[in-house]
Scaffold this active site. Sequence first.
Site, PDB file in Angstrom:
ATOM      1  N   CYS A  46      40.870  30.716  47.160  1.00  0.00           N
ATOM      2  CA  CYS A  46      40.864  30.421  45.668  1.00  0.00           C
ATOM      3  C   CYS A  46      40.171  29.731  45.218  1.00  0.00           C
ATOM      4  O   CYS A  46      38.853  30.022  44.082  1.00  0.00           O
ATOM      5  CB  CYS A  46      42.004  31.475  45.313  1.00  0.00           C
ATOM      6  SG  CYS A  46      41.926  32.586  43.974  1.00  0.00           S
ATOM      7  N   CYS A  51      38.279  33.321  44.657  1.00  0.00           N
ATOM      8  CA  CYS A  51      37.984  34.342  42.984  1.00  0.00           C
ATOM      9  C   CYS A  51      37.922  33.294  42.125  1.00  0.00           C
ATOM     10  O   CYS A  51      37.076  34.224  40.947  1.00  0.00           O
ATOM     11  CB  CYS A  51      39.656  35.101  42.905  1.00  0.00           C
ATOM     12  SG  CYS A  51      41.095  33.384  43.489  1.00  0.00           S
ATOM     13  N   LYS A  54      33.899  32.919  41.920  1.00  0.00           N
ATOM     14  CA  LYS A  54      33.634  33.777  41.227  1.00  0.00           C
ATOM     15  C   LYS A  54      33.518  34.464  40.673  1.00  0.00           C
ATOM     16  O   LYS A  54      33.241  35.216  39.723  1.00  0.00           O
ATOM     17  CB  LYS A  54      33.818  34.795  42.614  1.00  0.00           C
ATOM     18  CG  LYS A  54      33.429  36.174  42.735  1.00  0.00           C
ATOM     19  CD  LYS A  54      33.690  36.825  44.061  1.00  0.00           C
ATOM     20  CE  LYS A  54      35.190  37.627  43.717  1.00  0.00           C
ATOM     21  NZ  LYS A  54      35.996  38.431  45.053  1.00  0.00           N
ATOM     22  N   TYR A 181      35.157  44.566  49.213  1.00  0.00           N
ATOM     23  CA  TYR A 181      35.590  44.329  47.443  1.00  0.00           C
ATOM     24  C   TYR A 181      34.603  42.891  46.886  1.00  0.00           C
ATOM     25  O   TYR A 181      33.750  42.933  46.486  1.00  0.00           O
ATOM     26  CB  TYR A 181      36.901  43.728  46.978  1.00  0.00           C
ATOM     27  CG  TYR A 181      37.741  42.476  47.865  1.00  0.00           C
ATOM     28  CD1 TYR A 181      37.499  41.402  47.202  1.00  0.00           C
ATOM     29  CD2 TYR A 181      38.568  42.604  49.176  1.00  0.00           C
ATOM     30  CE1 TYR A 181      38.004  40.446  47.126  1.00  0.00           C
ATOM     31  CE2 TYR A 181      38.918  41.514  49.418  1.00  0.00           C
ATOM     32  CZ  TYR A 181      38.771  40.233  48.631  1.00  0.00           C
ATOM     33  OH  TYR A 181      39.324  39.385  49.053  1.00  0.00           O
ATOM     34  N   GLU A 185      31.573  42.988  44.673  1.00  0.00           N
ATOM     35  CA  GLU A 185      31.504  42.399  43.736  1.00  0.00           C
ATOM     36  C   GLU A 185      29.852  41.586  43.604  1.00  0.00           C
ATOM     37  O   GLU A 185      29.245  40.887  42.603  1.00  0.00           O
ATOM     38  CB  GLU A 185      32.594  41.103  44.503  1.00  0.00           C
ATOM     39  CG  GLU A 185      33.805  42.217  43.110  1.00  0.00           C
ATOM     40  CD  GLU A 185      35.211  41.368  43.802  1.00  0.00           C
ATOM     41  OE1 GLU A 185      36.529  41.318  42.986  1.00  0.00           O
ATOM     42  OE2 GLU A 185      34.981  39.984  44.092  1.00  0.00           O
ATOM     43  N   HIS A 441      44.996  51.344  18.599  1.00  0.00           N
ATOM     44  CA  HIS A 441      43.503  52.435  18.042  1.00  0.00           C
ATOM     45  C   HIS A 441      42.525  51.582  16.924  1.00  0.00           C
ATOM     46  O   HIS A 441      43.406  50.297  16.084  1.00  0.00           O
ATOM     47  CB  HIS A 441      43.660  53.657  17.111  1.00  0.00           C
ATOM     48  CG  HIS A 441      41.854  54.122  17.236  1.00  0.00           C
ATOM     49  ND1 HIS A 441      41.905  55.340  18.259  1.00  0.00           N
ATOM     50  CD2 HIS A 441      41.633  54.637  16.364  1.00  0.00           C
ATOM     51  CE1 HIS A 441      40.790  55.581  17.561  1.00  0.00           C
ATOM     52  NE2 HIS A 441      40.501  55.334  15.947  1.00  0.00           N
ATOM     53  N   GLU A 446      43.832  52.434  24.837  1.00  0.00           N
ATOM     54  CA  GLU A 446      44.911  53.316  24.888  1.00  0.00           C
ATOM     55  C   GLU A 446      45.106  54.920  25.533  1.00  0.00           C
ATOM     56  O   GLU A 446      45.964  55.742  25.010  1.00  0.00           O
ATOM     57  CB  GLU A 446      44.488  54.487  22.778  1.00  0.00           C
ATOM     58  CG  GLU A 446      43.102  54.021  23.252  1.00  0.00           C
ATOM     59  CD  GLU A 446      42.801  54.722  21.963  1.00  0.00           C
ATOM     60  OE1 GLU A 446      43.655  55.266  20.626  1.00  0.00           O
ATOM     61  OE2 GLU A 446      41.543  54.512  20.951  1.00  0.00           O
TER      62      GLU A 446
END
Length: 452
Positions: A46, A51, A54, A181, A185, A441, A446
Amino acid sequence: MAITPSYDFDLFTIGAGSGGVRASRVAAAHGARVAVAEEYRVGGTCVIRGCVPKKMLVYGAHFAEDLEDAAAFGWTIDQPRFDWTVLRDNVLNDVTRLEGLYTQTLDNNGVTIFAERAVLTAPHEITLASGQTVTARHILIATGARPRIPDCPGAEHGITSNEAFHLDAIPRRVLIAGGGYIANEFAGIFHQFGSKVTIVNRSDVILRGYDESVRDRLLQISMTKGIDFRFHAEFRGMEKQADGSLRVAMTGHDEIEVDCVLFAAGRVPNVEGLGLDTAGVEMTAHGAIKVDRFSKTSAEHIYAVGDVTDRVQLTPVAIREGQAFADTVFGSGDPVAVDHQNVPSAVFSHPPIAAVGLTEGEARNQFGAVKVYLSDFRPMKNVLTGRSERSLYKMICDEASGRILGIHMIGPEAPEIMQAAAVAVKAGLTKAEFDATVAIHPTMAEELVLLR
């Protein structure tokens, strides 16, 4: 915790990735004498080659569209230019910084670090590459996994995600073998940096395991951006041409010439040569270490956490498993097991995907009657810039109780939004409780409390 002087260490961890570092640090905090062996760099996949770097490339890639979109918001940016080597070197420098922090964490907790390979040579004995042998009361295997490289002609000319961070230049044409993934990616990253990207996948499904609605939306968006997909294509091999390009062969499709081939078709647990058979550690049919819910292997004193097991291959899960192991074996409380249900995840594609809980198909199989709520909308930023790209939020609920079984999202900042939503799903909240929450908002988030 009872100290056992007959051993050199109370815990010897093989592998200093996220899970191994957490387990070692916590065990030491509980008073254990701990050592870690790491043959490459402290931090694991990682931090060093996964990760973290990346995600930095993902950030860099997003500027391609952001700079273009800036004009609609009144900004004039003349002739923007991208320099891959600047980004690459800055990312690698930060990786080195993080490696230092991980090492410092172990040092501060009194953990002995052996910067070399370690193997099991007897039930409680570890032999280091230098020839030194040490003994340990408990042993933790946290060696992670590595990219799978196909057994085909010319495979030596390809790269994996490990090497992608060290490229001298962005290739003009990239072929990515795989549909998971990592493939999607890097497809987004390379495309935004100007490469012509082709994904080759042996099935017609990308991101297997994710909800069909969001993965179909990503496929649609990716194709609109100009990423090519070749489905039902079995990768057969490649040949290097005189000009340095690669001619790639596959089933069901014509050959293609590219400048780089990236293998992203799964990962393999790092178990070879560790002496696990000597220690009596059983393996799964897929070559991972078999463990129980407390991460214990078939050998009473040997444990395993993270990607080297056959559970969920995510860094936060490995960290949880390492923590639970240390608390269980060296803490004073009750045994701790990690709950692998409702684990949220993300794909940092362009745009990103985030998910937690059951897909619609899984929910129907398990619960029968379910209600599905969708919001298919164009983010406000895309409206002003004229981009047609749409986001999709999906909520699956048990029809009888209203309990939320899964949430799946694709759109800007979906992973950031999902972290909070995952808490609600893990807590077993209902659709009615989401409906009772006042919206913030204007936001994309939302939509989660406005689904009808």
